[in-house]
Structure formats: C-alpha cells, structure tokens
Design an enzyme around this catalytic site. Structure first.
Site, PDB file in Angstrom:
ATOM      1  N   GLY A   1      30.664 -18.085  26.179  1.00  0.00           N
ATOM      2  CA  GLY A   1      29.892 -19.005  25.339  1.00  0.00           C
ATOM      3  C   GLY A   1      30.274 -18.853  23.871  1.00  0.00           C
ATOM      4  O   GLY A   1      30.429 -19.850  23.146  1.00  0.00           O
TER       5      GLY A   1
ATOM      6  N   LEU B   1      19.708  -1.354  31.833  1.00  0.00           N
ATOM      7  CA  LEU B   1      20.290   0.004  31.827  1.00  0.00           C
ATOM      8  C   LEU B   1      21.813  -0.104  31.887  1.00  0.00           C
ATOM      9  O   LEU B   1      22.532   0.748  31.368  1.00  0.00           O
ATOM     10  CB  LEU B   1      19.813   0.798  33.043  1.00  0.00           C
ATOM     11  CG  LEU B   1      18.355   1.240  33.070  1.00  0.00           C
ATOM     12  CD1 LEU B   1      18.051   1.945  34.378  1.00  0.00           C
ATOM     13  CD2 LEU B   1      18.073   2.157  31.897  1.00  0.00           C
TER      14      LEU B   1
ATOM     15  N   GLY C   1      25.268  -9.630  37.161  1.00  0.00           N
ATOM     16  CA  GLY C   1      26.374 -10.421  37.709  1.00  0.00           C
ATOM     17  C   GLY C   1      25.854 -11.811  38.020  1.00  0.00           C
ATOM     18  O   GLY C   1      25.324 -12.045  39.098  1.00  0.00           O
TER      19      GLY C   1
ATOM     20  N   ASP D   1      30.102  -8.477  32.863  1.00  0.00           N
ATOM     21  CA  ASP D   1      30.284  -9.105  34.176  1.00  0.00           C
ATOM     22  C   ASP D   1      31.759  -9.178  34.587  1.00  0.00           C
ATOM     23  O   ASP D   1      32.065  -9.376  35.762  1.00  0.00           O
ATOM     24  CB  ASP D   1      29.713 -10.532  34.174  1.00  0.00           C
ATOM     25  CG  ASP D   1      28.198 -10.557  34.060  1.00  0.00           C
ATOM     26  OD1 ASP D   1      27.599  -9.482  33.951  1.00  0.00           O
ATOM     27  OD2 ASP D   1      27.622 -11.654  34.084  1.00  0.00           O
TER      28      ASP D   1
END
Ligand code: F6P
Length: 358
Positions: A117, A283, A183, A140
C-alpha cells in the site's frame, strides 16, 4: 547546508525497521548527506510537517529494537490502497502539501519504507515529481517483487517459539491446540512457522480447508497413539465454500481474526476432544529482530541510499538471488506472492506428515 534526503516508515510496524533507518543514516553520512526523518509515516509530510534530523547519535543502539523510532501508521491522508488490488488516488492538495514541505526542507529524495500500500502511495508521489526510493516491508512476505522482506523471519521465529510451547500443553492434556497467526492473503508465516515448530496441521489462505478432513486427521493421530495435535491457522485461511473471518472494517480496510476459535470449536464438536485456541496477534510484529532481519534491514537501508545517490528514483530495493538489487516501483506494486499449493514447501510439509486440512 549539507545535501538532504528524507526517510519515513509506513504501514504496520515490524522488526528490522530500525536496522533500515540506521543503515540509511550511516550510509548517508558517509556521503556527507543529512537525513530528515518524517514522523508517523506519510503523515509527517502534512503541513506544517513533523520531522526530526536523524544523525549517527539518534540511531545508535536501535538495531535491537522492534518497531520504528520515527513512528508509523497504516491509516491517514496518504492511503492509496484499501484492499488487495484496490487503488485510490491520494488527493492532489495532499501531495502538493507534501511537496512543499520537502522543498522547504530542501529534501532532494525520499526513502519510503513500507508494504504494498505504501509503495502505491510512493508511486503516486513519484508521478507528482517527488524523487522516491522504496524499501519493501511486510511480515507477511507476500510481495512478488522481492524474494523476501525483513520482519518475516522474526515473525516466523515467534510462531516457532509459540508452537514449541503449546506442544507440551497439547500432549500433557491430550488436547488439540490451535494457534492463529498473521497472514492476510498469503500463508507464508503459517507455513514456515508450522514446519519449524512441528505443527501437525497448517491452514493457509491458498488452500481452503474442510472441517471434516481436519477432524479425521486429529482422530487418526489419536488412533496412532499421539497424545496431542497442534494446528497453525493463518488469519486469512477459510473453509472450502466459506469466507475469510472478518472482525471489522476500518477506513475501507477489513481486519481479520477469529478463524482459530472457529477451527478449535469445530474440531471439538467433531472429535469430542478438548481444543483450545491461542491467537499470537501483534506478538509477531514486536520484539528484537532476528539476525537475518537485522542484516537484511541494514542492506536494504544502505542500498536505498546508494540508489538515491545514483539517481534511480522511482525504484524499489529488492532481494533476488541473495543479492540486493532494484526494481521499478511501478512494476512492484499490486503483485502478491502467494504460497503455490503444489510447490516444494507444501510438498515438503506433506512429506513430514503435515496436513493442510483439504
Ligand atoms: O500486513 C501485516 C499485518 O500484520 C497483517 O498480517 C495483519 O492482518 C495486519 O497487518 C494487522 O494490522 P493492524 O496492526 O492494523 O491490526
């Protein structure tokens, strides 16, 4: 006055961002340049500007810190993308305001550290005449234009550690432990973390799952004498003929989460076994970066300065064949790298008895 370049970090934070900033500052100082850090992502470019001069003192000792010392946001005035494949236009007056701030500060190029983005925004700034260099970032690891990104290895290490821990509860209580990991579109974190942590079932967005199949794997393991079963599920995973589990929508972008609880509930219902869910959430985005992410972040930061010094504006740093190279930002954006369902990693997982629940 020394020549100046700017830097900002944008999108979700991740381990390794500070290594990039340190790399940028130290490499820039070698060239006799000064670095202006814009705070809170692109928002720091809004008039009257929100910036800080970054020198070697300000980046001293930051390598081991998670997050970013200049702040970040995945919201705000410069958001140019609100979902996979979507593209919106950053308003002209916002871009003009940013250009004015950069001109006033005599910043000749802007290094933008962010995910897909942020690169869409970078491309629009570049098209508007602002010299931009992109540095890709996402835990990711779902950007096609780079073999890997810093932050991913650290996230995988967190997942592996969590799995090592839940294995003992699974076997002690003869339970099924479901661990939900990040994810959105791609299951790389679940896949790598699951293999490293010895998961028995891995559920990823690329391979829709079947509750009955998952239950049959759990029962087969019990019949074979295994005491517990550990399941890793990516937040973006979905059942066959089902939807991703969306928690809410904010500014057009949806937040995922909750699939782990549903998987645990459905397993318990179908097997009669106790099942518990543990959501790792943020986390995975915090804490000290791994060795790999510190080195990759440093290399990316140094390369970005090199690209700026050579005038390669509109390009993004990229990792390919163990080398840090560059690609045009325009060619890098909106290209997701998904887990190939028939690829080597999925096959390897299958060969060590990991089920994808399909
Ligand atoms: O894109 C990185 C990521 O960590 C995703 O895995 C996750 O869905 C999202 O960001 C969470 O964003 P936020 O911090 O805004 O909840």
């Amino acid at each position: 006055m020394k020549p100046r370049i700017g830097v900002l970090t944008s999108g979700g934070d991740c381990p390794g961002l500070n290594a990039v900033l340190r790399g940028v500052v130290l490499a820039a100082e070698k060239l006799g340049w000064e670095v202006v850090g814009f705070r809170d992502g692109f928002e720091g470019l809004l008039p009257p500007g929100n910036h800080v001069i970054l020198d070697r003192q300000s980046v001293n000792g930051i390598m081991a810190l998670g997050g970013t010392i200049i702040g970040t946001t995945n919201r705000g005035h410069f958001v140019a993308k609100v979902g996979a494949g979507d593209r919106t236009i950053v308003p002209e007056d916002i871009i003009a305001g940013a250009k004015k701030i950069l001109d006033e500060l005599q910043v000749r190029a802007l290094i933008i550290v962010g995910g897909d983005g942020s690169m869409v925004t970078a491309q629009q700034l570049q098209e508007a005449g602002i010299n931009c260099i992109g540095v890709p970032k996402t835990i990711d690891n779902d950007l096609e234009a780079t073999a890997t990104t810093f932050g991913f290895d650290s996230a995988v290490a967190v997942v592996m550690d969590a799995l090592d821990r839940v294995h003992t509860t699974a076997t002690s209580h003869r339970r099924v432990m479901v661990v939900e990991v990040m994810g959105r579109h791609a299951g790389w974190i679940a896949l790598h973390g699951g293999i490293a942590g010895g998961a028995d079932i891995i559920l990823i967005p690329e391979i829709p799952f079947d509750f009955d199949k998952i239950a049959s794997v759990v029962k087969a393991r019990e019949a074979a004498g295994y005491l517990g079963t550990v399941v890793v599920v990516a937040e973006g995973a979905r059942p066959k003929h089902g939807e991703q589990i969306k928690r809410d929508v904010e500014g057009g972008e949806f937040r995922l989460g909750g699939v782990g609880e549903i998987v645990a509930r459905e397993i318990a219902k179908r097997t009669g076994k106790e099942a518990r869910c543990c959501v790792l959430g943020h986390l995975q985005r915090g804490g000290a970066p791994t060795t790999l992410d510190r080195i990759l972040g440093t290399r990316f930061g140094v390369k970005a300065v090199q690209l700026a010094s050579e005038g390669h504006f509109g390009s993004m740093v990229s990792y390919q064949n163990y080398q840090v190279r560059q690609v045009p930002i325009a060619e890098a954006v909106n290209r997701l790298k998904l887990v190939p369902p028939n690829g080597e990693m999925v096959q390897t997982a299958g060969d060590v008895d990991i089920s994808f629940g399909d």
